[in-house]
Design an enzyme around this catalytic site. Structure first.
Site, PDB file in Angstrom:
ATOM      1  N   LYS A   1      31.816 -21.091 -60.047  1.00  0.00           N
ATOM      2  CA  LYS A   1      31.149 -21.483 -58.794  1.00  0.00           C
ATOM      3  C   LYS A   1      31.359 -22.975 -58.484  1.00  0.00           C
ATOM      4  CE  LYS A   1      29.044 -17.803 -57.002  1.00  0.00           C
ATOM      5  NZ  LYS A   1      29.083 -17.418 -55.584  1.00  0.00           N
TER       6      LYS A   1
ATOM      7  N   TYR B   1      30.304 -18.162 -65.179  1.00  0.00           N
ATOM      8  CA  TYR B   1      29.906 -18.000 -63.779  1.00  0.00           C
ATOM      9  C   TYR B   1      29.692 -19.365 -63.124  1.00  0.00           C
ATOM     10  CZ  TYR B   1      26.630 -17.177 -59.887  1.00  0.00           C
ATOM     11  OH  TYR B   1      25.993 -17.192 -58.664  1.00  0.00           O
TER      12      TYR B   1
ATOM     13  N   GLU C   1      22.994 -22.673 -60.431  1.00  0.00           N
ATOM     14  CA  GLU C   1      23.562 -22.484 -61.767  1.00  0.00           C
ATOM     15  C   GLU C   1      24.615 -23.572 -62.056  1.00  0.00           C
ATOM     16  OE1 GLU C   1      22.479 -20.299 -63.968  1.00  0.00           O
ATOM     17  OE2 GLU C   1      24.072 -20.358 -65.463  1.00  0.00           O
TER      18      GLU C   1
ATOM     19  N   THR D   1      25.567 -22.366 -55.914  1.00  0.00           N
ATOM     20  CA  THR D   1      24.397 -21.959 -56.695  1.00  0.00           C
ATOM     21  C   THR D   1      23.828 -23.083 -57.545  1.00  0.00           C
ATOM     22  OG1 THR D   1      23.761 -20.629 -58.622  1.00  0.00           O
ATOM     23  CG2 THR D   1      26.090 -21.033 -58.360  1.00  0.00           C
TER      24      THR D   1
HETATM   25  P1  NAP Z   1      24.530  -9.398 -55.463  1.00  0.00           P
HETATM   26  O1  NAP Z   1      23.320  -8.653 -55.021  1.00  0.00           O
HETATM   27  O2  NAP Z   1      25.014  -9.210 -56.855  1.00  0.00           O
HETATM   28  O3  NAP Z   1      25.714  -8.993 -54.457  1.00  0.00           O
HETATM   29  C1  NAP Z   1      27.041  -9.319 -54.748  1.00  0.00           C
HETATM   30  C2  NAP Z   1      27.935  -8.642 -53.731  1.00  0.00           C
HETATM   31  O4  NAP Z   1      29.291  -8.974 -54.035  1.00  0.00           O
HETATM   32  C3  NAP Z   1      27.862  -7.105 -53.708  1.00  0.00           C
HETATM   33  O5  NAP Z   1      27.953  -6.656 -52.377  1.00  0.00           O
HETATM   34  C4  NAP Z   1      29.109  -6.706 -54.474  1.00  0.00           C
HETATM   35  O6  NAP Z   1      29.608  -5.442 -54.132  1.00  0.00           O
HETATM   36  C5  NAP Z   1      30.061  -7.782 -53.999  1.00  0.00           C
HETATM   37  N1  NAP Z   1      31.240  -7.922 -54.859  1.00  0.00           N
HETATM   38  C6  NAP Z   1      31.273  -8.141 -56.182  1.00  0.00           C
HETATM   39  N2  NAP Z   1      32.542  -8.229 -56.603  1.00  0.00           N
HETATM   40  C7  NAP Z   1      33.333  -8.059 -55.515  1.00  0.00           C
HETATM   41  C8  NAP Z   1      34.723  -8.028 -55.291  1.00  0.00           C
HETATM   42  N3  NAP Z   1      35.596  -8.183 -56.299  1.00  0.00           N
HETATM   43  N4  NAP Z   1      35.179  -7.829 -54.034  1.00  0.00           N
HETATM   44  C9  NAP Z   1      34.337  -7.658 -53.006  1.00  0.00           C
HETATM   45  N5  NAP Z   1      32.988  -7.643 -53.148  1.00  0.00           N
HETATM   46  C10 NAP Z   1      32.496  -7.856 -54.398  1.00  0.00           C
HETATM   47  O7  NAP Z   1      24.370 -10.955 -55.233  1.00  0.00           O
HETATM   48  P2  NAP Z   1      23.317 -11.745 -54.310  1.00  0.00           P
HETATM   49  O8  NAP Z   1      22.099 -12.030 -55.108  1.00  0.00           O
HETATM   50  O9  NAP Z   1      23.215 -11.081 -53.002  1.00  0.00           O
HETATM   51  O10 NAP Z   1      24.066 -13.147 -54.161  1.00  0.00           O
HETATM   52  C11 NAP Z   1      24.959 -13.385 -53.071  1.00  0.00           C
HETATM   53  C12 NAP Z   1      25.833 -14.588 -53.408  1.00  0.00           C
HETATM   54  O11 NAP Z   1      25.027 -15.736 -53.611  1.00  0.00           O
HETATM   55  C13 NAP Z   1      26.665 -14.439 -54.677  1.00  0.00           C
HETATM   56  O12 NAP Z   1      27.876 -15.125 -54.456  1.00  0.00           O
HETATM   57  C14 NAP Z   1      25.846 -15.155 -55.733  1.00  0.00           C
HETATM   58  O13 NAP Z   1      26.696 -15.630 -56.763  1.00  0.00           O
HETATM   59  C15 NAP Z   1      25.261 -16.279 -54.904  1.00  0.00           C
HETATM   60  N6  NAP Z   1      23.962 -16.804 -55.322  1.00  0.00           N
HETATM   61  C16 NAP Z   1      22.912 -15.963 -55.538  1.00  0.00           C
HETATM   62  C17 NAP Z   1      21.679 -16.487 -55.868  1.00  0.00           C
HETATM   63  C18 NAP Z   1      20.468 -15.604 -56.088  1.00  0.00           C
HETATM   64  O14 NAP Z   1      19.502 -16.081 -56.677  1.00  0.00           O
HETATM   65  N7  NAP Z   1      20.475 -14.367 -55.599  1.00  0.00           N
HETATM   66  C19 NAP Z   1      21.516 -17.870 -55.997  1.00  0.00           C
HETATM   67  C20 NAP Z   1      22.612 -18.697 -55.750  1.00  0.00           C
HETATM   68  C21 NAP Z   1      23.832 -18.158 -55.397  1.00  0.00           C
HETATM   69  P3  NAP Z   1      29.111  -4.080 -54.859  1.00  0.00           P
HETATM   70  O15 NAP Z   1      27.897  -3.647 -54.085  1.00  0.00           O
HETATM   71  O16 NAP Z   1      30.279  -3.188 -54.710  1.00  0.00           O
HETATM   72  O17 NAP Z   1      28.801  -4.454 -56.267  1.00  0.00           O
HETATM   73  O1  G4F Z   2      17.420 -13.462 -63.508  1.00  0.00           O
HETATM   74  P1  G4F Z   2      18.538 -14.117 -64.222  1.00  0.00           P
HETATM   75  O2  G4F Z   2      19.592 -13.227 -64.795  1.00  0.00           O
HETATM   76  O3  G4F Z   2      19.127 -15.190 -63.213  1.00  0.00           O
HETATM   77  P2  G4F Z   2      20.036 -16.493 -63.407  1.00  0.00           P
HETATM   78  O4  G4F Z   2      20.787 -16.465 -64.677  1.00  0.00           O
HETATM   79  O5  G4F Z   2      19.169 -17.670 -63.150  1.00  0.00           O
HETATM   80  O6  G4F Z   2      21.096 -16.319 -62.235  1.00  0.00           O
HETATM   81  C1  G4F Z   2      20.688 -15.973 -60.915  1.00  0.00           C
HETATM   82  O7  G4F Z   2      20.378 -17.153 -60.212  1.00  0.00           O
HETATM   83  C2  G4F Z   2      21.497 -18.048 -60.023  1.00  0.00           C
HETATM   84  C3  G4F Z   2      20.954 -19.248 -59.259  1.00  0.00           C
HETATM   85  O8  G4F Z   2      20.476 -20.202 -60.178  1.00  0.00           O
HETATM   86  C4  G4F Z   2      22.555 -17.305 -59.236  1.00  0.00           C
HETATM   87  F1  G4F Z   2      23.608 -18.131 -58.995  1.00  0.00           F
HETATM   88  C5  G4F Z   2      23.017 -16.093 -60.004  1.00  0.00           C
HETATM   89  O9  G4F Z   2      23.977 -15.364 -59.222  1.00  0.00           O
HETATM   90  C6  G4F Z   2      21.825 -15.197 -60.255  1.00  0.00           C
HETATM   91  O10 G4F Z   2      21.372 -14.699 -59.016  1.00  0.00           O
HETATM   92  O11 G4F Z   2      17.987 -14.989 -65.438  1.00  0.00           O
HETATM   93  C7  G4F Z   2      16.991 -15.976 -65.235  1.00  0.00           C
HETATM   94  C8  G4F Z   2      16.488 -16.471 -66.580  1.00  0.00           C
HETATM   95  C9  G4F Z   2      17.594 -16.901 -67.553  1.00  0.00           C
HETATM   96  O12 G4F Z   2      17.207 -18.108 -68.155  1.00  0.00           O
HETATM   97  C10 G4F Z   2      17.611 -15.801 -68.613  1.00  0.00           C
HETATM   98  O13 G4F Z   2      17.998 -16.223 -69.906  1.00  0.00           O
HETATM   99  O14 G4F Z   2      15.795 -15.400 -67.218  1.00  0.00           O
HETATM  100  C11 G4F Z   2      16.139 -15.400 -68.593  1.00  0.00           C
HETATM  101  N1  G4F Z   2      15.906 -14.052 -69.140  1.00  0.00           N
HETATM  102  C12 G4F Z   2      15.045 -13.756 -70.150  1.00  0.00           C
HETATM  103  N2  G4F Z   2      15.110 -12.447 -70.433  1.00  0.00           N
HETATM  104  C13 G4F Z   2      16.519 -12.920 -68.760  1.00  0.00           C
HETATM  105  C14 G4F Z   2      16.020 -11.917 -69.574  1.00  0.00           C
HETATM  106  N3  G4F Z   2      17.437 -12.687 -67.795  1.00  0.00           N
HETATM  107  C15 G4F Z   2      17.850 -11.398 -67.635  1.00  0.00           C
HETATM  108  N4  G4F Z   2      18.734 -11.138 -66.648  1.00  0.00           N
HETATM  109  N5  G4F Z   2      17.404 -10.372 -68.429  1.00  0.00           N
HETATM  110  C16 G4F Z   2      16.478 -10.582 -69.426  1.00  0.00           C
HETATM  111  O15 G4F Z   2      16.097  -9.655 -70.133  1.00  0.00           O
END
Ligand code: NAP
Ligand code: G4F
Length: 337
Positions: A153, A149, A127, A125
């Site tokens: 990662k 987190y 992050e 990520t």
């Molecule tokens: P998400 O919607 O939160 O999905 C996370 C998945 O992990 C869900 O299916 C959840 O199951 C499962 N999970 C959580 N804890 C677990 C455990 N202990 N054992 C087995 N399964 C578990 O996340 P996403 O946005 O699809 O992201 C997918 C991956 O990419 C994650 O590793 C995230 O950290 C990474 N990532 C995401 C982003 C982004 O912007 N979306 C960016 C960079 C990296 P439940 O349905 O049961 O909760």
């Molecule tokens: O949407 P966020 O919670 O995403 P964040 O922290 O960037 O993390 C996501 O992206 C990562 C990749 O860079 C993934 F690895 C991670 O698993 C996840 O998918 O927050 C984005 C930004 C932050 O700066 C936060 O402080 O939005 C700001 N923010 C402002 N108000 C808020 C809020 N975030 C959340 N969740 N809720 C608020 O009310």
């Protein structure tokens, strides 16, 4: 027919990846946690629940990992499961380390012992860049995580690299910048905004409470990003790749784009904790700041350089941030109709 296993298949990316792999003719298996009521909403919404084979699977349980790798003859293992919410990781630092860091080495080591031909994808990520040391961020930018987190990662990322280099495994990490969709979890800021604005556009009057409005993210569409994951595992040589759009946007500007898509005319006033947004058309206050959403340490700016993925994988993001805001806002508005 190739066989894939997806951890986190019920999550946003897991559901899109399952659909993508099914369309490519894969046999798709996925891991689901045992909870009181099985949660397959995203797979249902994409119409693929009955085409995938689900297995009880928790990343915290070594024997769950052992069993699927021993029994399924997996060609491609996509490790997408994680405690993925940055904000929660300060409250769950140990659990986050178990699931986002330690589980990765458990998977890699099990593949090494039982199924060395399996190709492995790790969900790394942006992050990990945290307090960014370079703008834009690429595969060679020094890591400086800012949350439990992000730290977990970083371990997952480096142990994937280490197993690749130590044991000649086909193990790759995708360093993905933020990617969103109508299936995004409701606690993430984009979806929180589009859900809140949709409710306001449908006649509600609850202003959306947000934290830091100045943070900047490089937002793309999840459907595009899962294609990049698959491309990584089709390469002869495993490697790490940034997937990003190369465009960064503040939370405020994403909010305005989503509001505009719903016919609002968003006006901003005030600063810091006093900042508010109003829809000039309805006269409603649509946003107020609540400091409870500030984080103990913030990632202020993320902007990725996807040149390597563009040139080596032939991958390209198709959806712009404004199109993404519109897609999500309209989807949430329609769902309330
Ligand atoms: P998400 O919607 O939160 O999905 C996370 C998945 O992990 C869900 O299916 C959840 O199951 C499962 N999970 C959580 N804890 C677990 C455990 N202990 N054992 C087995 N399964 C578990 O996340 P996403 O946005 O699809 O992201 C997918 C991956 O990419 C994650 O590793 C995230 O950290 C990474 N990532 C995401 C982003 C982004 O912007 N979306 C960016 C960079 C990296 P439940 O349905 O049961 O909760
Ligand atoms: O949407 P966020 O919670 O995403 P964040 O922290 O960037 O993390 C996501 O992206 C990562 C990749 O860079 C993934 F690895 C991670 O698993 C996840 O998918 O927050 C984005 C930004 C932050 O700066 C936060 O402080 O939005 C700001 N923010 C402002 N108000 C808020 C809020 N975030 C959340 N969740 N809720 C608020 O009310």
């Amino acid at each position: 027919m190739k066989t894939a296993f997806i951890t986190g298949i019920t999550g946003q990316d897991g559901a899109y990846l399952a659909k993508f792999l099914l369309e490519k003719g894969y046999k798709v298996h996925g891991g689901v946690r045992r909870i009181s009521q099985p949660e397959t909403t995203r797979l249902d919404l994409l119409g693929v629940t009955n085409q995938v084979e689900l297995h009880e699977f928790d990343l915290a349980e070594q024997n769950n990992i052992f069993r699927v790798i021993r029994d399924l003859e997996i060609d491609e293992f996509y490790n997408l499961a994680a405690q993925s919410f940055v904000g929660a990781s300060w409250e769950l630092p140990i659990y986050t380390a178990d699931v986002d860091a330690m589980a990765v080495v458990k998977i890699l080591d099990t593949i090494r012992s039982l199924s060395p031909q399996t190709r492995f994808y790790q969900a790394s990520t942006s992050e990990m860049f945290g307090l960014v040391q370079e703008v834009p961020q690429s595969e060679t930018t020094r890591l400086y995580p800012r949350s439990p987190y992000g730290v977990a990662k970083v371990y997952g990322h480096y142990i994937t690299m280490n197993y690749r280099e130590s044991f000649d495994m086909h193990a790759s990490s995708g360093i993905l910048f933020n990617h969103e969709s109508p299936l995004r979890g409701k606690e993430f800021v984009t979806r929180k905004i589009t859900l809140g604005l949709a409710a306001l556009a449908r006649g509600g009057d609850a202003a959306i409470e947000l934290g830091n409005m100045d943070a900047k993210r490089d937002w793309g569409f999840a459907g595009d990003y899962v294609e990049g994951m698959w491309h990584m595992l089709q390469q002869d040589v495993p490697d790490d790749y940034v997937l990003a759009t190369g465009v960064t946007t503040t939370i405020r500007d994403f909010f305005t784009a989503a509001g505009t898509a719903l016919g609002m005319d968003i006006e901003w006033s005030g600063e810091g904790e006093d900042e508010t947004a109003t829809d000039k058309k309805s006269g409603k206050q649509v946003m107020k700041v609540n400091p409870k959403f500030y984080r103990p340490a913030e990632v202020d700016l993320l902007i990725g350089d996807p040149t390597k993925a563009l040139t080596k994988l032939g991958w390209k993001p198709k959806v712009t941030v404004n199109e993404l805001a519109e897609m999500m806002a309209k989807s949430d508005y329609d769902a309330l109709g």
